[in-house]
Design a protein around this motif. Structure first.
Motif, short mmCIF file in Angstrom:
data_model
loop_
_atom_site.label_atom_id
_atom_site.label_comp_id
_atom_site.label_asym_id
_atom_site.label_seq_id
_atom_site.Cartn_x
_atom_site.Cartn_y
_atom_site.Cartn_z
N GLU A 1 -17.60 -6.81 30.95
CA GLU A 1 -18.07 -7.84 31.87
C GLU A 1 -18.50 -9.09 31.11
O GLU A 1 -18.23 -10.23 31.54
N LEU A 2 -19.15 -8.90 29.99
CA LEU A 2 -19.61 -10.03 29.18
C LEU A 2 -18.43 -10.82 28.65
O LEU A 2 -18.43 -12.06 28.66
N LYS A 3 -17.39 -10.14 28.19
CA LYS A 3 -16.21 -10.84 27.68
C LYS A 3 -15.55 -11.67 28.78
O LYS A 3 -15.11 -12.79 28.54
N LEU A 4 -15.52 -11.13 29.98
CA LEU A 4 -14.91 -11.87 31.10
C LEU A 4 -15.74 -13.08 31.50
O LEU A 4 -15.21 -14.08 31.98
N SER A 5 -17.06 -12.98 31.29
CA SER A 5 -17.93 -14.09 31.68
C SER A 5 -17.83 -15.27 30.72
O SER A 5 -18.29 -16.37 31.03
N GLU A 6 -17.25 -15.01 29.53
CA GLU A 6 -17.12 -16.04 28.50
C GLU A 6 -18.47 -16.64 28.13
O GLU A 6 -18.60 -17.83 27.85
N GLU A 7 -19.49 -15.77 28.14
CA GLU A 7 -20.83 -16.19 27.72
C GLU A 7 -20.79 -16.55 26.24
O GLU A 7 -20.20 -15.83 25.44
N PRO A 8 -21.40 -17.67 25.83
CA PRO A 8 -21.39 -18.01 24.40
C PRO A 8 -22.15 -16.99 23.57
O PRO A 8 -23.01 -16.28 24.07
N LEU A 9 -21.83 -16.93 22.28
CA LEU A 9 -22.49 -16.01 21.37
C LEU A 9 -23.97 -16.32 21.27
O LEU A 9 -24.38 -17.47 21.39
N ASN A 10 -24.78 -15.29 21.02
CA ASN A 10 -26.19 -15.55 20.78
C ASN A 10 -26.37 -16.16 19.40
O ASN A 10 -25.43 -16.29 18.62
N MET A 11 -27.59 -16.57 19.08
CA MET A 11 -27.83 -17.32 17.85
C MET A 11 -27.47 -16.52 16.61
O MET A 11 -26.94 -17.07 15.65
N GLU A 12 -27.74 -15.21 16.63
CA GLU A 12 -27.44 -14.40 15.45
C GLU A 12 -25.95 -14.37 15.18
O GLU A 12 -25.49 -14.57 14.06
N ALA A 13 -25.16 -14.14 16.25
CA ALA A 13 -23.71 -14.10 16.07
C ALA A 13 -23.16 -15.48 15.72
O ALA A 13 -22.22 -15.61 14.95
N GLU A 14 -23.74 -16.53 16.32
CA GLU A 14 -23.29 -17.88 16.00
C GLU A 14 -23.50 -18.18 14.52
O GLU A 14 -22.66 -18.81 13.87
N ALA A 15 -24.62 -17.73 13.96
CA ALA A 15 -24.89 -17.96 12.54
C ALA A 15 -23.84 -17.27 11.69
O ALA A 15 -23.34 -17.83 10.71
N PHE A 16 -23.48 -16.05 12.07
CA PHE A 16 -22.42 -15.35 11.36
C PHE A 16 -21.14 -16.17 11.39
O PHE A 16 -20.47 -16.36 10.38
N HIS A 17 -20.78 -16.64 12.57
CA HIS A 17 -19.50 -17.32 12.71
C HIS A 17 -19.49 -18.68 12.02
O HIS A 17 -18.45 -19.12 11.54
#
Length: 236
Positions: free
Chosen positions: A212-228
């Motif tokens: 469901e989250l993947k379909l919503s295209e919700e942006p990454l949280n801050m922790e994952a954004e830092a990784f990316h």
């Protein structure tokens, strides 16, 4: 083999040369591989586990118990979505056995942590149960990082190892504070009320929420954004 006594640092990841888990403290960022991503997650869990073991005040123990619990549950979920299917795909019957053993270990750890939510935080029972649990977890991580993941990596080419690492990082969006945006109405819905509800969610339901989250295209949280952001620079 008997599990070693856990020895957790308060603010830095454990040194792999001593504990056999995670990555050593290097003067540079290691390249992204599936191994480095798993090790980073192990190190984060160990960091908060160490803080919990040293906490004295009941309110600090309660806060850190919740922190360790949701991080360990998320680790289990991420492995169930990414790592265990890779074990089965690349390692066949051996991978099936490894995946089932890993899942069983995590189910037991989750159950033991949740039981501590209803134990006095000031008694010896709490600290004794924690020490026993973290000793088992440390041994689990040693085997996973020292034997199982390298065995899997041997079957992967560099591109697939990096792909699995990136997919694992995406699952780090699953936190107790997660909100999913309805694509039609734009309304935000919080998935879990609190850490305990998050931790009591079964793996199948987590997978449904992940889809469901993947379909919503919700942006990454801050922790994952830092990784990316670090991935964009070619480093983890």
């Amino acid at each position: 083999m008997a599990a070693p006594s856990p020895s957790y640092s308060s603010d830095s990841p454990p040194d792999a040369s001593h504990h056999g888990v995670g990555s050593p403290n290097l003067p540079y960022d290691p390249p992204l591989t599936f191994s480095t991503v798993i090790d980073h997650d192990h190190n984060n869990i160990n960091k908060f586990a160490g803080r919990l073991l040293r906490a004295k005040a009941p309110q600090d123990r309660a806060r850190l118990l919740r922190e360790v619990t949701w991080r360990l549950v998320r680790h289990d979920v991420s492995e169930d979505i990414i790592m265990r299917p890779a074990f089965i795909e690349y390692l066949g019957d051996e991978g099936v056995h490894m995946a089932e053993h890993d899942r069983t270990d995590h189910e037991r750890a989750r159950s033991e942590l949740l039981a501590l939510f209803h134990v006095s935080l000031e008694g010896d029972e709490f600290l004794g149960a924690l020490r026993a649990l973290f000793a088992e977890l440390l041994e689990h991580m040693k085997i996973e990082s020292g034997q199982q993941i390298p065995h899997l990596e041997h079957m992967l080419d560099p591109e697939e190892s990096q792909r699995l690492g990136r997919e694992y990082l995406k699952t780090q969006r699953l936190t107790p504070e997660l909100e999913i945006v309805d694509k039609v109405s734009g309304a935000r819905r919080r998935v879990w009320r609190d850490v305990e509800e998050f931790a009591r969610t079964d793996l199948q339901r987590f997978k449904e929420i992940w889809e469901e989250l993947k379909l919503s295209e919700e942006p990454l949280n801050m922790e994952a954004e830092a990784f990316h952001r670090r991935l964009d620079r070619g480093k983890l």
